[in-house]
Design a protein around this motif. Sequence first.
Motif, short mmCIF file in Angstrom:
data_model
loop_
_atom_site.label_atom_id
_atom_site.label_comp_id
_atom_site.label_asym_id
_atom_site.label_seq_id
_atom_site.Cartn_x
_atom_site.Cartn_y
_atom_site.Cartn_z
N MET A 1 0.80 -1.19 -0.04
CA MET A 1 0.05 0.14 -0.16
C MET A 1 0.67 1.09 -0.01
N ARG A 2 1.84 1.09 1.03
CA ARG A 2 3.01 2.42 0.77
C ARG A 2 3.36 2.85 -0.78
N ASP A 3 3.88 1.44 -1.37
CA ASP A 3 4.57 1.59 -2.52
C ASP A 3 3.33 2.18 -3.46
N SER A 4 2.24 1.97 -3.43
CA SER A 4 1.17 2.21 -4.30
C SER A 4 0.90 3.63 -4.09
N GLY A 5 1.12 4.38 -3.10
CA GLY A 5 0.91 5.64 -2.89
C GLY A 5 -0.19 6.05 -1.57
N CYS A 6 -0.48 4.88 -1.09
CA CYS A 6 -1.44 5.10 0.15
C CYS A 6 -0.79 5.89 1.17
N THR A 7 -1.51 6.82 1.84
CA THR A 7 -0.98 7.38 3.15
C THR A 7 -0.96 6.40 4.49
N ALA A 8 -0.11 6.85 5.37
CA ALA A 8 -0.11 6.02 6.47
C ALA A 8 -1.50 5.84 7.10
N GLU A 9 -2.23 6.78 7.22
CA GLU A 9 -3.65 6.88 7.84
C GLU A 9 -4.50 5.64 7.13
N VAL A 10 -4.62 5.83 5.73
CA VAL A 10 -5.37 4.81 4.79
C VAL A 10 -4.66 3.41 5.24
N THR A 11 -3.29 3.17 5.17
CA THR A 11 -2.54 1.92 5.17
C THR A 11 -2.92 1.23 6.71
N ALA A 12 -2.94 2.16 7.66
CA ALA A 12 -3.21 1.74 9.09
C ALA A 12 -4.56 1.17 9.36
N ALA A 13 -5.45 1.89 8.63
CA ALA A 13 -6.74 1.21 8.79
C ALA A 13 -7.24 0.10 8.18
N ALA A 14 -6.62 -0.02 6.95
CA ALA A 14 -6.64 -1.36 6.17
C ALA A 14 -6.10 -2.54 6.91
N ILE A 15 -4.85 -2.38 7.56
CA ILE A 15 -4.31 -3.44 8.27
C ILE A 15 -4.93 -3.66 9.49
N GLU A 16 -5.54 -2.69 10.09
CA GLU A 16 -6.48 -3.14 11.36
C GLU A 16 -7.68 -3.92 10.86
N GLN A 17 -8.13 -3.67 9.78
CA GLN A 17 -9.35 -4.42 9.00
C GLN A 17 -8.95 -5.90 8.77
N MET A 18 -7.78 -5.98 8.30
CA MET A 18 -7.41 -7.26 7.94
C MET A 18 -6.77 -8.33 8.96
N ARG A 19 -6.42 -7.66 10.09
CA ARG A 19 -5.51 -8.48 11.13
C ARG A 19 -6.18 -9.76 11.61
N LEU A 20 -7.46 -9.43 12.00
CA LEU A 20 -8.35 -10.84 12.31
C LEU A 20 -8.62 -11.81 11.26
N HIS A 21 -8.14 -11.47 10.24
CA HIS A 21 -8.35 -12.58 9.05
C HIS A 21 -7.03 -13.13 8.83
N VAL A 22 -5.99 -12.93 9.44
CA VAL A 22 -4.79 -13.61 9.07
C VAL A 22 -4.79 -15.02 10.21
N ILE A 23 -5.02 -16.09 9.72
CA ILE A 23 -4.97 -17.25 10.34
C ILE A 23 -3.57 -18.24 10.62
N HIS A 24 -3.42 -18.34 11.85
CA HIS A 24 -2.25 -19.26 12.20
C HIS A 24 -2.41 -20.67 12.47
N VAL A 25 -1.78 -21.36 11.64
CA VAL A 25 -2.01 -22.99 12.14
C VAL A 25 -0.60 -23.63 12.40
N ILE A 26 -0.37 -23.77 13.79
CA ILE A 26 0.99 -24.23 14.07
C ILE A 26 1.07 -25.43 14.80
N THR A 27 1.91 -26.36 14.47
CA THR A 27 2.15 -27.71 15.25
C THR A 27 3.34 -27.73 15.74
N VAL A 28 3.76 -28.10 17.08
CA VAL A 28 4.91 -28.53 17.60
C VAL A 28 5.43 -29.69 17.74
#
Length: 289
Positions: free
Chosen positions: A139-166
């Motif tokens: 988003m930064r490289d495409s010309g988005c502002t810090a505010e727009v980018t921050a808002a988008a990342i906050e919207q995405m963050r709970l859709h990042v899924i972690h599947v982990i095995t140890v």
Amino acid sequence: MRKFALVTDSTIDETAAYFEENDIRCAPLSFTIDDRTIEEDCGQTVSFHQFYDLLRQGKMSSTSQAKLETFVRLFREALEAGQDVLYVGFSSGLSGTYNAGCMARDELAPEFPDRKILCVDTLSATGGEYLLVDKAREMRDSGCTAEVTAAAIEQMRLHVIHVITVDDLHHLHRGGRLSKTTAVVGSLLGIKPCIWVDNEGRLGVGHKVRGRQKSISYVAERTLREMTDKNQIVRICHGDCPEDAQQLSDLLLRAGVKSDIRYIGTVIGSHTGPGVLTAFFFGGERTPE
């Protein structure tokens, strides 16, 4: 439009070249092992293979969050160059590092009233955190502002899924995730728990399978089931088990899903141990299983 400075921390588990080529500033966390305290530097001081070998030998590794003064320095450099700052950081549910970034913001904001200093808690770790940092980079490289980018990342963050095995339950016990009895009995029975990250960015133990091969298959099956876009590239990270990581990648590829493979770094690896295997991707809601 002023391009903003993108700051993150070493727990995205990327290469030194990635930070340099993409103009991303990095605040390192640190680890202490074998009487040495080292700031994470993408495996340059202590190679990942060497680090995990030390853990296999029974050496204990403790970790420390990124320093406030590091964030102040990184932010100040950008602000004095006339840039806004966006810090996309390691889950506050797992470390105090994000809070250190917020403290740096609060310290510098009065000094630079005409600049934006924004902090976003990814509620994610390792490859999950990377996915959000790289989206911010796009988003930064495409010309988005810090505010727009921050808002988008906050919207995405709970859709990042972690599947982990140890592979080693004793590391989870030392981190307070399993009782000693569960770790001992589970190890004797070959139980391999699968871990997830909840909406507060904390780890939880979910589904349990018996045996390494079944745990690898489970990670693949759950990834394919929960992905919302089969064209995305899954980030696979591992704790010095490249053959297992490749096996997981091959299982995904048979279903038409591409992946890339990275080591889990020294800070996260201190708490998960050798043999940890993960898949990170964009999906629906974060849920245990």
